[in-house]
Scaffold this motif. Structure first.
Motif, PDB file in Angstrom:
ATOM      1  N   VAL A 144       0.840  -1.203   0.000  1.00  0.00           N
ATOM      2  CA  VAL A 144       0.000   0.000   0.000  1.00  0.00           C
ATOM      3  C   VAL A 144       0.875   1.252   0.000  1.00  0.00           C
ATOM      4  O   VAL A 144       0.594   2.216  -0.717  1.00  0.00           O
ATOM      5  N   LEU A 145       1.937   1.241   0.804  1.00  0.00           N
ATOM      6  CA  LEU A 145       2.841   2.392   0.846  1.00  0.00           C
ATOM      7  C   LEU A 145       3.527   2.614  -0.502  1.00  0.00           C
ATOM      8  O   LEU A 145       3.608   3.745  -0.990  1.00  0.00           O
ATOM      9  N   VAL A 146       4.026   1.536  -1.100  1.00  0.00           N
ATOM     10  CA  VAL A 146       4.674   1.668  -2.407  1.00  0.00           C
ATOM     11  C   VAL A 146       3.671   2.171  -3.444  1.00  0.00           C
ATOM     12  O   VAL A 146       3.993   3.029  -4.280  1.00  0.00           O
ATOM     13  N   SER A 147       2.442   1.680  -3.372  1.00  0.00           N
ATOM     14  CA  SER A 147       1.398   2.119  -4.307  1.00  0.00           C
ATOM     15  C   SER A 147       1.179   3.617  -4.212  1.00  0.00           C
ATOM     16  O   SER A 147       1.158   4.338  -5.222  1.00  0.00           O
ATOM     17  N   GLY A 148       1.001   4.115  -2.978  1.00  0.00           N
ATOM     18  CA  GLY A 148       0.790   5.543  -2.797  1.00  0.00           C
ATOM     19  C   GLY A 148       2.000   6.360  -3.207  1.00  0.00           C
ATOM     20  O   GLY A 148       1.870   7.431  -3.824  1.00  0.00           O
ATOM     21  N   ALA A 149       3.182   5.853  -2.891  1.00  0.00           N
ATOM     22  CA  ALA A 149       4.409   6.563  -3.248  1.00  0.00           C
ATOM     23  C   ALA A 149       4.568   6.683  -4.763  1.00  0.00           C
ATOM     24  O   ALA A 149       4.987   7.724  -5.282  1.00  0.00           O
ATOM     25  N   MET A 150       4.221   5.625  -5.491  1.00  0.00           N
ATOM     26  CA  MET A 150       4.337   5.663  -6.943  1.00  0.00           C
ATOM     27  C   MET A 150       3.262   6.554  -7.562  1.00  0.00           C
ATOM     28  O   MET A 150       3.488   7.196  -8.595  1.00  0.00           O
ATOM     29  N   PHE A 151       2.076   6.599  -6.929  1.00  0.00           N
ATOM     30  CA  PHE A 151       1.013   7.511  -7.392  1.00  0.00           C
ATOM     31  C   PHE A 151       1.531   8.947  -7.361  1.00  0.00           C
ATOM     32  O   PHE A 151       1.400   9.702  -8.325  1.00  0.00           O
ATOM     33  N   GLY A 152       2.136   9.339  -6.231  1.00  0.00           N
ATOM     34  CA  GLY A 152       2.654  10.693  -6.103  1.00  0.00           C
ATOM     35  C   GLY A 152       3.862  10.959  -6.970  1.00  0.00           C
ATOM     36  O   GLY A 152       3.987  12.036  -7.574  1.00  0.00           O
ATOM     37  N   ASP A 153       4.759   9.991  -7.056  1.00  0.00           N
ATOM     38  CA  ASP A 153       5.956  10.121  -7.887  1.00  0.00           C
ATOM     39  C   ASP A 153       5.571  10.387  -9.335  1.00  0.00           C
ATOM     40  O   ASP A 153       6.192  11.191 -10.037  1.00  0.00           O
ATOM     41  N   ASN A 154       4.529   9.717  -9.776  1.00  0.00           N
ATOM     42  CA  ASN A 154       4.046   9.845 -11.151  1.00  0.00           C
ATOM     43  C   ASN A 154       3.457  11.230 -11.430  1.00  0.00           C
ATOM     44  O   ASN A 154       3.567  11.746 -12.537  1.00  0.00           O
ATOM     45  N   LEU A 155       2.835  11.843 -10.422  1.00  0.00           N
ATOM     46  CA  LEU A 155       2.140  13.110 -10.626  1.00  0.00           C
ATOM     47  C   LEU A 155       2.948  14.337 -10.239  1.00  0.00           C
ATOM     48  O   LEU A 155       2.732  15.426 -10.769  1.00  0.00           O
ATOM     49  N   SER A 156       3.856  14.202  -9.281  1.00  0.00           N
ATOM     50  CA  SER A 156       4.541  15.360  -8.706  1.00  0.00           C
ATOM     51  C   SER A 156       5.279  16.186  -9.751  1.00  0.00           C
ATOM     52  O   SER A 156       5.975  15.648 -10.611  1.00  0.00           O
ATOM     53  N   THR A 185       8.849  13.201 -13.649  1.00  0.00           N
ATOM     54  CA  THR A 185       8.051  14.215 -14.334  1.00  0.00           C
ATOM     55  C   THR A 185       8.947  15.195 -15.079  1.00  0.00           C
ATOM     56  O   THR A 185       8.665  15.569 -16.220  1.00  0.00           O
ATOM     57  N   ILE A 186      10.018  15.603 -14.428  1.00  0.00           N
ATOM     58  CA  ILE A 186      10.960  16.531 -15.053  1.00  0.00           C
ATOM     59  C   ILE A 186      11.527  15.920 -16.331  1.00  0.00           C
ATOM     60  O   ILE A 186      11.563  16.555 -17.386  1.00  0.00           O
ATOM     61  N   ALA A 187      11.949  14.665 -16.240  1.00  0.00           N
ATOM     62  CA  ALA A 187      12.521  13.985 -17.407  1.00  0.00           C
ATOM     63  C   ALA A 187      11.482  13.811 -18.510  1.00  0.00           C
ATOM     64  O   ALA A 187      11.765  14.034 -19.693  1.00  0.00           O
ATOM     65  N   ALA A 188      10.258  13.412 -18.139  1.00  0.00           N
ATOM     66  CA  ALA A 188       9.213  13.165 -19.137  1.00  0.00           C
ATOM     67  C   ALA A 188       8.818  14.444 -19.866  1.00  0.00           C
ATOM     68  O   ALA A 188       8.682  14.459 -21.096  1.00  0.00           O
ATOM     69  N   THR A 189       8.635  15.534 -19.127  1.00  0.00           N
ATOM     70  CA  THR A 189       8.204  16.776 -19.769  1.00  0.00           C
ATOM     71  C   THR A 189       9.317  17.389 -20.616  1.00  0.00           C
ATOM     72  O   THR A 189       9.053  17.903 -21.710  1.00  0.00           O
TER      73      THR A 189
END
Length: 447
Positions: free
Chosen positions: A165-177, A183-187
């Motif tokens: 659950v913690l990893v899930s939430g962490a990846m959710f935020g990592d993906n959006l932040s 995000t910096i690399a993708a944009t």
């Protein structure tokens, strides 16, 4: 003097990239077999890429001076340099905010507002909010792991489930932040704004998060006691400020600069944070980004060599052909190609940021061929890099939680439900919906 223009498509030009992947992946597998913690991080990626750069220079048909010039031009590419400066600012903000008590404030704020019966969904949401604010899944897991481990030891809730659950939430935020290195690399590689990528991401991430919450609600945790750590909740304000400012479209340099100043100011008022500590923490933040900073520069140079020798053209044609076999729809095929390329790269390097950097330029080419808007290719890049990273048993996130909870990293990966749900939602949207159909996508400029 040898012509410096790009050469025809050539599979041979990809050999340096293959060498880098073999060194990085092979070393990681070896150390993992030896039982070494963080096996895939024993050989620093900026060192692993050096032999690949040497090979890229040797394979070039240009005059030697031109080979070096090509490499240096790639290192100094505007997007690469901009991305590296953003990395430094993001690292500084994260370190200053943590030093002033911002992380504790975010944890305390989350735990103080969730009821016991909503524990698992609440932990997922808390991890997601903190990761979005901090811009790092690893920092989020390091902050929350001790608290959640205590909850697990005091109850009969499965530790692998809590870790997942913690990893899930962490990846959710990592993906959006907006301050996440992914995000910096993708944009930057796709040429779109943080705001546009964030909005495109939300259309996929929010439905996946809702499904995840509904799944986690099915677990009964109503009898679990919660111990909220002591913290000054005002220190959470800088985190929320940078999210709001970024969504409003403020320039990312201004967002991060204001965030650093706000975090320091709140610390000076509430916890006697000193100017000397402030300057030292800024530098510590810079140091925390050293590896990805150096790797980004070196990958920029290697990519320039591979591009000049026709390697990226070959890879783009190969992925495009494979995607076209799956779907005859041009935009859908491009989206599938970007997703597949990113996922495959991340499986190899076990690092979502590195995989985005490696797949970025080819993904941009595929997006252009399929008339896919930059915000959409950036979103797909980030999503599938984070999906694979969160579900990898040899990824840093699973390894950290496995070591913290003294459980198998594989058991952590199996319980990262959000990552699997996010992949399913993203694939469903790519295949069945038409938001990728922006018939005439408006030009997007980087801010």
């Amino acid at each position: 003097m040898t012509d410096s223009s790009p050469q025809p498509a050539s599979a041979k030009a990809l050999l340096p990239l293959a060498l880098f992947l073999i060194l990085f992946l092979g070393t990681g597998l070896y150390f993992q077999n030896e039982g070494v913690e963080y096996a895939f991080y024993q050989l620093p990626s900026p060192v692993a890429i050096l032999p690949a750069i040497v090979l890229g220079i040797l394979l070039s048909k240009q005059a030697f001076e031109e080979r070096i010039n090509t490499f240096v031009a790639g290192v100094g590419d505007n997007n690469i340099i901009t991305m590296c400066v953003i990395y430094l600012l993001a690292g500084a903000f994260s370190t200053v905010a943590e030093a002033t008590g911002g992380v504790d404030a975010m944890v305390a704020l989350g735990l103080s507002i969730i009821p016991a019966a909503f524990l698992l969904p609440g932990l997922f949401i808390i991890a997601g909010v903190i990761s979005t604010a901090m811009g790092t899944s690893m920092g989020t897991l390091a902050a929350l792991a001790p608290v959640v481990l205590g909850i697990g030891e005091a109850t009969d809730i499965s530790l692998p489930l809590l870790a997942g659950v913690l990893v899930s939430g962490a990846m959710f935020g990592d993906n959006l932040s907006i301050i996440s290195d992914t995000t910096i690399a993708a944009t930057r590689t796709q040429g779109c704004t943080m705001r546009d990528k964030f909005r495109a991401n939300l259309k996929i991430a929010i439905p996946a998060a809702i499904v995840t919450v509904l799944w986690l609600v099915t677990y009964d945790t109503s009898g679990v006691p919660l111990n909220v750590p002591d913290a000054n909740l005002w220190l959470a304000i800088p985190y929320f400020a940078i999210i709001i400012l970024a969504v409003l479209g403020l320039n990312v340099f201004a967002v991060l600069g204001l965030g650093i100043v706000m975090a320091a100011a709140f610390g000076m008022v509430t916890v006697d944070y000193e100017w000397v500590a402030f300057s030292q923490d800024i530098y510590k933040g810079f140091e925390s980004m050293q590896e990805i900073f150096l790797l980004s520069l070196l990958i920029g140079g290697l990519s320039a060599l591979i591009r000049q020798q026709g390697g990226l053209a070959f890879l783009a044609h190969f992925v495009e052909a494979a995607a076209n076999k799956v779907s005859k729809h041009k935009q859908r095929a491009s989206a599938i190609g970007v997703a597949g390329l990113t996922a495959l790269t991340n499986l190899c390097v076990a690092n979502n940021t590195v995989s985005i950097l490696l797949a970025g330029e080819v993904s941009k080419r595929l997006a252009k061929i399929g008339n896919l808007a930059p915000r959409q290719s950036a979103s797909i890049l980030d999503i599938f890099a984070c999906v694979v990273q969160g579900a990898l048993p040899y990824g840093a996130q699973a390894l950290l939680m496995g070591a913290s909870f003294k459980i198998s990293p594989l058991s952590v990966s199996i319980h990262t439900g959000y990552c699997f749900i996010l992949a399913a939602v993203a694939i469903a949207i790519i295949i069945w919906r038409r938001p990728l159909e922006d018939r005439e996508p408006a030009p997007e400029t980087v801010v």
